[in-house]
Design an enzyme around this catalytic site. Structure first.
Site, PDB file in Angstrom:
ATOM      1  N   ARG A   1       0.888  -1.176   0.000  1.00 36.42           N
ATOM      2  CA  ARG A   1       0.000   0.000   0.000  1.00 36.42           C
ATOM      3  C   ARG A   1       0.915   1.212   0.000  1.00 36.42           C
ATOM      4  O   ARG A   1       1.700   1.410   0.926  1.00 36.42           O
ATOM      5  CB  ARG A   1      -0.901   0.003   1.236  1.00 36.42           C
ATOM      6  CG  ARG A   1      -1.651   1.317   1.410  1.00 36.42           C
ATOM      7  CD  ARG A   1      -2.749   1.244   2.436  1.00 36.42           C
ATOM      8  NE  ARG A   1      -3.898   0.523   1.910  1.00 36.42           N
ATOM      9  CZ  ARG A   1      -5.121   0.584   2.440  1.00 36.42           C
ATOM     10  NH1 ARG A   1      -5.350   1.333   3.502  1.00 36.42           N
ATOM     11  NH2 ARG A   1      -6.114  -0.090   1.907  1.00 36.42           N
TER      12      ARG A   1
ATOM     13  N   HIS B   1      -7.425   0.706  -6.346  1.00 32.44           N
ATOM     14  CA  HIS B   1      -7.622  -0.145  -5.160  1.00 32.44           C
ATOM     15  C   HIS B   1      -8.327  -1.436  -5.620  1.00 32.44           C
ATOM     16  O   HIS B   1      -9.483  -1.675  -5.277  1.00 32.44           O
ATOM     17  CB  HIS B   1      -8.454   0.613  -4.123  1.00 32.44           C
ATOM     18  CG  HIS B   1      -8.457  -0.002  -2.759  1.00 32.44           C
ATOM     19  ND1 HIS B   1      -7.666  -1.082  -2.416  1.00 32.44           N
ATOM     20  CD2 HIS B   1      -9.167   0.301  -1.635  1.00 32.44           C
ATOM     21  CE1 HIS B   1      -7.882  -1.397  -1.145  1.00 32.44           C
ATOM     22  NE2 HIS B   1      -8.798  -0.583  -0.653  1.00 32.44           N
TER      23      HIS B   1
ATOM     24  N   GLN C   1     -10.239  -4.058  -3.218  1.00 32.55           N
ATOM     25  CA  GLN C   1     -11.563  -3.659  -2.741  1.00 32.55           C
ATOM     26  C   GLN C   1     -12.650  -4.070  -3.735  1.00 32.55           C
ATOM     27  O   GLN C   1     -13.740  -4.474  -3.354  1.00 32.55           O
ATOM     28  CB  GLN C   1     -11.597  -2.138  -2.527  1.00 32.55           C
ATOM     29  CG  GLN C   1     -12.913  -1.643  -1.970  1.00 32.55           C
ATOM     30  CD  GLN C   1     -13.182  -2.117  -0.547  1.00 32.55           C
ATOM     31  OE1 GLN C   1     -12.334  -1.973   0.316  1.00 32.55           O
ATOM     32  NE2 GLN C   1     -14.349  -2.686  -0.294  1.00 32.55           N
TER      33      GLN C   1
ATOM     34  N   ASP D   1     -17.197   7.183  -1.631  1.00 35.88           N
ATOM     35  CA  ASP D   1     -15.936   7.041  -0.906  1.00 35.88           C
ATOM     36  C   ASP D   1     -15.645   8.400  -0.272  1.00 35.88           C
ATOM     37  O   ASP D   1     -16.324   9.396  -0.579  1.00 35.88           O
ATOM     38  CB  ASP D   1     -14.822   6.647  -1.908  1.00 35.88           C
ATOM     39  CG  ASP D   1     -13.476   6.356  -1.258  1.00 35.88           C
ATOM     40  OD1 ASP D   1     -13.428   6.185  -0.023  1.00 35.88           O
ATOM     41  OD2 ASP D   1     -12.467   6.305  -1.993  1.00 35.88           O
TER      42      ASP D   1
ATOM     43  N   CYS E   1     -16.259   1.638   0.607  1.00 34.84           N
ATOM     44  CA  CYS E   1     -15.114   0.791   0.974  1.00 34.84           C
ATOM     45  C   CYS E   1     -14.716   0.960   2.431  1.00 34.84           C
ATOM     46  O   CYS E   1     -14.046   0.095   2.979  1.00 34.84           O
ATOM     47  CB  CYS E   1     -13.935   1.071   0.040  1.00 34.84           C
ATOM     48  SG  CYS E   1     -13.274   2.737   0.158  1.00 34.84           S
TER      49      CYS E   1
ATOM     50  N   ARG F   1     -13.588  -8.796   2.147  1.00 34.00           N
ATOM     51  CA  ARG F   1     -12.167  -8.559   1.851  1.00 34.00           C
ATOM     52  C   ARG F   1     -11.354  -9.809   2.200  1.00 34.00           C
ATOM     53  O   ARG F   1     -10.433 -10.184   1.483  1.00 34.00           O
ATOM     54  CB  ARG F   1     -11.643  -7.359   2.664  1.00 34.00           C
ATOM     55  CG  ARG F   1     -12.250  -6.011   2.293  1.00 34.00           C
ATOM     56  CD  ARG F   1     -11.821  -5.533   0.932  1.00 34.00           C
ATOM     57  NE  ARG F   1     -10.380  -5.427   0.784  1.00 34.00           N
ATOM     58  CZ  ARG F   1      -9.645  -4.396   1.180  1.00 34.00           C
ATOM     59  NH1 ARG F   1     -10.218  -3.349   1.712  1.00 34.00           N
ATOM     60  NH2 ARG F   1      -8.327  -4.379   0.995  1.00 34.00           N
TER      61      ARG F   1
HETATM   62  N1  NVA Z   1      -9.908   6.700  -1.469  1.00 35.80           N
HETATM   63  C1  NVA Z   1      -9.550   6.257  -0.148  1.00 35.80           C
HETATM   64  C2  NVA Z   1      -9.785   4.795   0.019  1.00 35.80           C
HETATM   65  C3  NVA Z   1      -9.494   4.252   1.405  1.00 35.80           C
HETATM   66  C4  NVA Z   1      -9.667   2.782   1.513  1.00 35.80           C
HETATM   67  C5  NVA Z   1      -8.093   6.616   0.129  1.00 35.80           C
HETATM   68  O1  NVA Z   1      -7.261   6.424  -0.765  1.00 35.80           O
HETATM   69  O2  NVA Z   1      -7.802   7.097   1.220  1.00 35.80           O
HETATM   70  N1   CP Z   2     -11.271  -0.197   2.501  1.00 38.38           N
HETATM   71  C1   CP Z   2      -9.994  -0.284   2.934  1.00 38.38           C
HETATM   72  O1   CP Z   2      -9.071  -0.542   2.177  1.00 38.38           O
HETATM   73  O2   CP Z   2      -9.854  -0.105   4.275  1.00 38.38           O
HETATM   74  P1   CP Z   2      -8.494   0.106   5.065  1.00 38.38           P
HETATM   75  O3   CP Z   2      -7.928   1.425   4.650  1.00 38.38           O
HETATM   76  O4   CP Z   2      -8.910   0.084   6.523  1.00 38.38           O
HETATM   77  O5   CP Z   2      -7.551  -1.005   4.744  1.00 38.38           O
END
Ligand code: NVA
Ligand code: CP
Length: 312
Positions: free
Chosen positions: A112, A139, A142, A227, A267, A295
């Site tokens: 990540r 992502h 997800q 989101d 998500c 997930r």
């Molecule tokens: N768009 C959000 C998704 C979090 C799971 C982010 O990147 O923070």
């Molecule tokens: N939806 C998701 O990826 O959650 P986290 O940021 O908690 O991993």
């Protein structure tokens, strides 16, 4: 020696949904549903005994970390949480070196991070499968859970219409790819200046459309998704974004535009009163808890596939 040793297997990465064929993705969802059932029945199934997943987190996470770590444990293997704060990655060790070193020791690597290019560079130097656990651009993990959640609640998503309400961000980009792979229509309602990346959008042709008015975008749709307005790494823009996204809340009025049977997904983490009202996220059409729980199962199907352990 098993029939699926690392050497015999074709190296596959999962950086975006486009790395797999549509059939592979759909088969993975079917497999995930089976794995979920096995887990719920208490079956012990350990196809990844002694296998190790390295998990590099340069951003925060609850669901992604817990689901990957739990999935590996249930499969008889292990997972290592690596943060740049306490690894040499945070002290400037080149990505290329880290990828080659970790590849010598672990069987898969999950990342990540911020720039998608960093993930691509890492994968280029890795000799084991690399999984995108979220970048600024995509992502995909997800979406595996989201597509499974739709299927379990409503059947096939092919030919349906999905409304994306909010930012043209990493999740939106993965929804665009999902529209191509699963064959649904995607209406994107985002304020001007927050459109998805043109190249990703254009590649989906007439399967995706930008409809600025969120009410119109949600009209007669089968699934409404949103989101956060401010993604990880954009914290400094929060105030500006709150202004830009005013009116892009998924509330009861917006859900009333969608089909009566429409589902709501997010998500998570969610901000009640910003992108979604408490009444919608806690309401009857919301499947956000199934979505979060899936997930685990979806990623187990992915891990099994990448290790060449999916049964025939
Ligand atoms: N768009 C959000 C998704 C979090 C799971 C982010 O990147 O923070
Ligand atoms: N939806 C998701 O990826 O959650 P986290 O940021 O908690 O991993």
């Amino acid at each position: 020696m098993t029939t699926n040793t690392r050497q015999q297997q074709e190296l596959r990465h999962f950086l975006t949904l486009m790395d797999f064929s549509s059939d592979e993705l759909k088969q993975m969802t079917s497999r995930s549903i089976v794995l979920k059932q096995m887990q719920k029945s208490g079956d012990i199934y350990e196809p990844l005994k002694n296998r190790m997943l390295a998990m590099i987190f340069e951003k925060s996470s609850t669901r992604t970390r817990v689901s990957f770590e739990t999935g590996m444990l249930q499969f008889g293997g292990g997972a290592l949480f690596l943060s740049p704060r306490d690894t040499q990655l945070g002290r400037g060790e080149p990505i290329e070196d880290s990828a080659r070193v970790l590849s010598q020791m672990v069987d898969m690597i999950m990342i990540r991070t911020f720039e998608h290019k960093h993930l691509e560079r890492f994968a280029q130097y890795s000799s084991v499968p690399v999984i995108n656990a979220l970048t600024d651009s995509y992502h995909p993990c997800q979406l595996l859970a989201d597509m499974q959640s739709y299927q379990e609640n409503r059947g096939s998503i092919e030919g349906k219409t999905v409304a994306w309400i909010g930012d043209g961000n990493n999740m939106c980009h993965s929804y665009i790819n999902a529209a191509r792979q699963w064959g649904f229509k995607l209406n994107i309602a985002c304020p001007k200046g927050y459109d998805p990346e043109q190249s990703i959008f254009a590649a989906a042709g007439d399967q995706v459309e930008i409809i600025r008015d969120p009410m119109a975008a949600a009209s007669n749709t089968d699934l409404v998704v949103t989101d956060v307005w401010t993604s990880m790494g954009q914290e400094e823009e929060q105030a500006k974004r709150e202004k830009a996204f005013a009116g892009y809340i998924v509330d009861d009025k917006l859900m009333a535009q969608a089909d009566k049977e429409a589902l709501f997904m997010h998500c998570l983490p969610a901000h009640r009163g910003e992108e979604v009202s408490a009444s919608v996220i806690e309401g009857k059409q919301s499947v956000v808890w199934d979505e979060a729980g899936n997930r685990l199962h979806a990623q187990k199907a992915l891990l099994e596939f990448l290790m060449g352990q999916t049964p025939e």
